[in-house]
Motif scaffolding. Structure first.
Motif, PDB file in Angstrom:
ATOM      1  N   GLY A 182       7.231  10.683   0.989  1.00  0.00           N
ATOM      2  CA  GLY A 182       8.102  11.833   0.804  1.00  0.00           C
ATOM      3  C   GLY A 182       8.057  12.392  -0.608  1.00  0.00           C
ATOM      4  O   GLY A 182       8.388  13.547  -0.843  1.00  0.00           O
ATOM      5  N   GLU A 183       7.600  11.561  -1.549  1.00  0.00           N
ATOM      6  CA  GLU A 183       7.596  11.966  -2.955  1.00  0.00           C
ATOM      7  C   GLU A 183       6.200  12.129  -3.530  1.00  0.00           C
ATOM      8  O   GLU A 183       6.049  12.469  -4.700  1.00  0.00           O
ATOM      9  CB  GLU A 183       8.370  10.923  -3.775  1.00  0.00           C
ATOM     10  N   GLY A 184       5.162  11.880  -2.736  1.00  0.00           N
ATOM     11  CA  GLY A 184       3.804  11.999  -3.242  1.00  0.00           C
ATOM     12  C   GLY A 184       2.809  11.248  -2.388  1.00  0.00           C
ATOM     13  O   GLY A 184       2.752  11.433  -1.168  1.00  0.00           O
ATOM     14  N   PHE A 185       2.049  10.352  -3.041  1.00  0.00           N
ATOM     15  CA  PHE A 185       0.967   9.654  -2.362  1.00  0.00           C
ATOM     16  C   PHE A 185       0.877   8.210  -2.850  1.00  0.00           C
ATOM     17  O   PHE A 185       1.279   7.889  -3.963  1.00  0.00           O
ATOM     18  CB  PHE A 185      -0.381  10.340  -2.639  1.00  0.00           C
ATOM     19  N   VAL A 186       0.291   7.363  -1.996  1.00  0.00           N
ATOM     20  CA  VAL A 186      -0.105   6.011  -2.384  1.00  0.00           C
ATOM     21  C   VAL A 186      -1.589   5.880  -2.060  1.00  0.00           C
ATOM     22  O   VAL A 186      -2.038   6.273  -0.972  1.00  0.00           O
ATOM     23  CB  VAL A 186       0.695   4.932  -1.634  1.00  0.00           C
ATOM     24  N   THR A 187      -2.354   5.346  -3.011  1.00  0.00           N
ATOM     25  CA  THR A 187      -3.780   5.148  -2.794  1.00  0.00           C
ATOM     26  C   THR A 187      -4.162   3.703  -3.094  1.00  0.00           C
ATOM     27  O   THR A 187      -3.461   2.995  -3.822  1.00  0.00           O
ATOM     28  CB  THR A 187      -4.628   6.066  -3.695  1.00  0.00           C
ATOM     29  N   THR A 188      -5.277   3.269  -2.520  1.00  0.00           N
ATOM     30  CA  THR A 188      -5.888   1.988  -2.878  1.00  0.00           C
ATOM     31  C   THR A 188      -7.307   2.260  -3.344  1.00  0.00           C
ATOM     32  O   THR A 188      -7.920   3.269  -2.969  1.00  0.00           O
ATOM     33  CB  THR A 188      -5.913   1.002  -1.701  1.00  0.00           C
ATOM     34  N   GLY A 189      -7.841   1.341  -4.162  1.00  0.00           N
ATOM     35  CA  GLY A 189      -9.203   1.505  -4.652  1.00  0.00           C
ATOM     36  C   GLY A 189      -9.562   0.393  -5.606  1.00  0.00           C
ATOM     37  O   GLY A 189      -8.730  -0.449  -5.955  1.00  0.00           O
ATOM     38  N   PRO A 190     -10.807   0.370  -6.078  1.00  0.00           N
ATOM     39  CA  PRO A 190     -11.248  -0.664  -7.026  1.00  0.00           C
ATOM     40  C   PRO A 190     -10.789  -0.349  -8.450  1.00  0.00           C
ATOM     41  O   PRO A 190     -11.575  -0.001  -9.324  1.00  0.00           O
ATOM     42  CB  PRO A 190     -12.778  -0.612  -6.895  1.00  0.00           C
ATOM     43  N   GLY A 236      -6.813 -11.195   6.710  1.00  0.00           N
ATOM     44  CA  GLY A 236      -5.983 -11.443   7.886  1.00  0.00           C
ATOM     45  C   GLY A 236      -4.487 -11.366   7.655  1.00  0.00           C
ATOM     46  O   GLY A 236      -3.715 -11.866   8.467  1.00  0.00           O
ATOM     47  N   GLU A 237      -4.051 -10.738   6.555  1.00  0.00           N
ATOM     48  CA  GLU A 237      -2.617 -10.627   6.264  1.00  0.00           C
ATOM     49  C   GLU A 237      -2.104  -9.213   6.526  1.00  0.00           C
ATOM     50  O   GLU A 237      -2.791  -8.236   6.235  1.00  0.00           O
ATOM     51  CB  GLU A 237      -2.328 -10.994   4.805  1.00  0.00           C
ATOM     52  N   ALA A 238      -0.897  -9.137   7.061  1.00  0.00           N
ATOM     53  CA  ALA A 238      -0.184  -7.868   7.196  1.00  0.00           C
ATOM     54  C   ALA A 238       1.062  -7.942   6.326  1.00  0.00           C
ATOM     55  O   ALA A 238       1.851  -8.881   6.453  1.00  0.00           O
ATOM     56  CB  ALA A 238       0.193  -7.619   8.650  1.00  0.00           C
ATOM     57  N   SER A 239       1.231  -6.961   5.429  1.00  0.00           N
ATOM     58  CA  SER A 239       2.347  -6.972   4.494  1.00  0.00           C
ATOM     59  C   SER A 239       3.097  -5.662   4.570  1.00  0.00           C
ATOM     60  O   SER A 239       2.504  -4.601   4.806  1.00  0.00           O
ATOM     61  CB  SER A 239       1.847  -7.195   3.051  1.00  0.00           C
ATOM     62  N   PHE A 240       4.409  -5.748   4.341  1.00  0.00           N
ATOM     63  CA  PHE A 240       5.268  -4.572   4.429  1.00  0.00           C
ATOM     64  C   PHE A 240       6.152  -4.512   3.190  1.00  0.00           C
ATOM     65  O   PHE A 240       6.789  -5.505   2.821  1.00  0.00           O
ATOM     66  CB  PHE A 240       6.120  -4.626   5.695  1.00  0.00           C
ATOM     67  N   TYR A 241       6.185  -3.338   2.551  1.00  0.00           N
ATOM     68  CA  TYR A 241       6.890  -3.161   1.281  1.00  0.00           C
ATOM     69  C   TYR A 241       7.806  -1.945   1.355  1.00  0.00           C
ATOM     70  O   TYR A 241       7.420  -0.905   1.912  1.00  0.00           O
ATOM     71  CB  TYR A 241       5.900  -2.935   0.134  1.00  0.00           C
ATOM     72  N   ARG A 242       8.983  -2.066   0.780  1.00  0.00           N
ATOM     73  CA  ARG A 242       9.839  -0.895   0.617  1.00  0.00           C
ATOM     74  C   ARG A 242       9.494  -0.233  -0.711  1.00  0.00           C
ATOM     75  O   ARG A 242       9.524  -0.863  -1.764  1.00  0.00           O
ATOM     76  CB  ARG A 242      11.319  -1.255   0.667  1.00  0.00           C
ATOM     77  N   LEU A 243       9.135   1.041  -0.648  1.00  0.00           N
ATOM     78  CA  LEU A 243       8.783   1.809  -1.833  1.00  0.00           C
ATOM     79  C   LEU A 243       9.904   2.787  -2.126  1.00  0.00           C
ATOM     80  O   LEU A 243      10.142   3.728  -1.374  1.00  0.00           O
ATOM     81  CB  LEU A 243       7.469   2.559  -1.606  1.00  0.00           C
ATOM     82  N   SER A 244      10.607   2.547  -3.229  1.00  0.00           N
ATOM     83  CA  SER A 244      11.724   3.404  -3.616  1.00  0.00           C
ATOM     84  C   SER A 244      11.585   3.738  -5.094  1.00  0.00           C
ATOM     85  O   SER A 244      11.746   2.868  -5.950  1.00  0.00           O
ATOM     86  CB  SER A 244      13.062   2.696  -3.362  1.00  0.00           C
ATOM     87  N   GLY A 245      11.259   5.002  -5.379  1.00  0.00           N
ATOM     88  CA  GLY A 245      11.019   5.383  -6.762  1.00  0.00           C
ATOM     89  C   GLY A 245       9.816   4.647  -7.305  1.00  0.00           C
ATOM     90  O   GLY A 245       8.718   4.724  -6.756  1.00  0.00           O
ATOM     91  N   ASP A 246      10.016   3.881  -8.378  1.00  0.00           N
ATOM     92  CA  ASP A 246       8.922   3.077  -8.923  1.00  0.00           C
ATOM     93  C   ASP A 246       9.107   1.595  -8.610  1.00  0.00           C
ATOM     94  O   ASP A 246       8.533   0.730  -9.262  1.00  0.00           O
ATOM     95  CB  ASP A 246       8.799   3.287 -10.435  1.00  0.00           C
TER      96      ASP A 246
END
Length: 346
Positions: free
Chosen positions: A152-160, A220-230
């Motif tokens: 809602g506030e932007g983007f999340v990316t993954t990378g090296p 083989g892991e599934a993880s869930f995180y709450r992202l609020s602000g920083d």
């Protein structure tokens, strides 16, 4: 004293062995008890070449499939109609460089596309794009980025990345913060790119609950995180590993660890609706992944609690879920190893 010490070592080793076997047993039991799901092939009048991904936007399926240098195919599931192909491959104005990554969540009327080679993110009005208006409504340069989700506030990316494993951006494309969610044994590796290869995975985001889901490809892991602000808070982590072979090679390594054909592929896709996360699971050695006749789809609540496990009657390559959570659509492999488009009732 030696006997006491021996018993302590033996007891500790037994606990570790029992824990590893128990985890594997629980995963196998979970998969063995999966709910069977029948898929129905959609008769299409357009050719599928080597499709890599599928997404849904309103009633339109979007498929990344490079045919005659046009990389997106559009199909109207409501009227069973092929709508054509758009986005020319190239480096000119309004052209794109493959491979492309489509958004792994439903956005009403909007299509989010990432050029993984250069980190350029484009946003399109789906109706305009289908009708040949190729200029994106939004264009951002996010630098090195291999996976992306909109929040809602932007983007999340993954990378090296040099620091951390994920980056958070605001809506203007400015980086807010980075985080490192690799397991410690991945963080301990010396080379950043090797960390990313081993620790890479797929991400999706639930805007209503502000939860980021991460599904690891090789670990083989599934993880869930709450992202609020920083702030990034771990809510749940589930280990669905079936073998500790790769883990042992990593922790015993002093340098780079290579992925082999005997290493297992775990989560190969992910999708988010307003109410659930769906994770596509294989659990097979890479050399065998296309010879199996089924896949698993794991359904999680927004907080990361496992709801259901489904077993499909075909090998699923990529999938998406309608926002009412009643139907899914997928690129699958037929018995003749051809790509087909299928519909599933969940």
């Amino acid at each position: 004293m030696k006997n006491v010490l021996y018993l302590k070592v033996f007891f500790s080793a037994s606990i570790i062995l029992f824990s590893c076997n128990r985890k594997s047993h629980d995963t196998k039991e979970l998969l063995n008890n999966a709910i069977p799901v029948q898929s129905n092939e959609i008769a299409i009048d357009f050719l599928l070449g080597k499709p890599t991904q599928i997404a849904i936007c309103n009633d339109t399926l979007v498929i990344t499939d490079n045919i005659e240098e046009k990389i997106l195919a559009f199909y109207d599931i409501k009227n069973n109609q092929f709508l054509g192909r758009q986005l020319q491959v190239g480096q000119g104005p309004d052209e794109v460089i493959p491979p492309l990554l489509l958004s792994r969540t439903n956005e009403s009327g909007l299509l989010s596309v990432l050029q993984r080679q250069n980190g350029k993110h484009m946003e399109y009005d789906i109706g305009n794009l289908v009708n040949g208006h190729l200029k994106p409504s939004k264009l951002l340069d996010l630098g090195i980025a291999d996976r992306i989700v909109q929040t809602g506030e932007g983007f999340v990316t993954t990378g090296p990345y040099e620091k951390g494993s994920i980056k958070v951006f605001d809506n203007k494309g400015d980086m807010v913060k980075n985080y490192n969610i690799y397991p410690q044994y991945i963080k301990d590796l010396s080379e950043r790119e090797n960390q990313y290869v081993l620790g890479q995975g797929h991400i999706a985001y639930n805007k209503g609950n502000k939860v980021l889901a991460f599904a690891s490809y090789f670990l083989g892991e599934a993880s869930f995180y709450r992202l609020s602000g920083d702030s990034l808070q771990l809510l749940q982590r589930m280990d669905l590993n079936l073998s500790d072979g790769l883990y042992k090679r990593i922790i015993n390594s002093r340098g780079v660890v290579q992925i082999t054909d005997t290493d297992l592929e775990y989560f190969s896709d992910i999708y988010a609706t307003a109410d659930y996360f769906y994770l596509l699971y294989t659990g097979m050695p890479r050399k065998d992944k296309n010879s199996v006749s089924h896949s698993y789809i794991l359904k999680f609540s927004p907080k990361g609690n496992l709801i259901d496990t489904y077993k499909t009657d075909r090998k699923i390559h990529s999938f998406c879920i309608r926002d009412d959570d009643e139907k899914g659509y997928a690129i699958a492999l037929s018995k003749d190893m051809d790509y087909v488009l299928v519909e599933m009732n969940l």
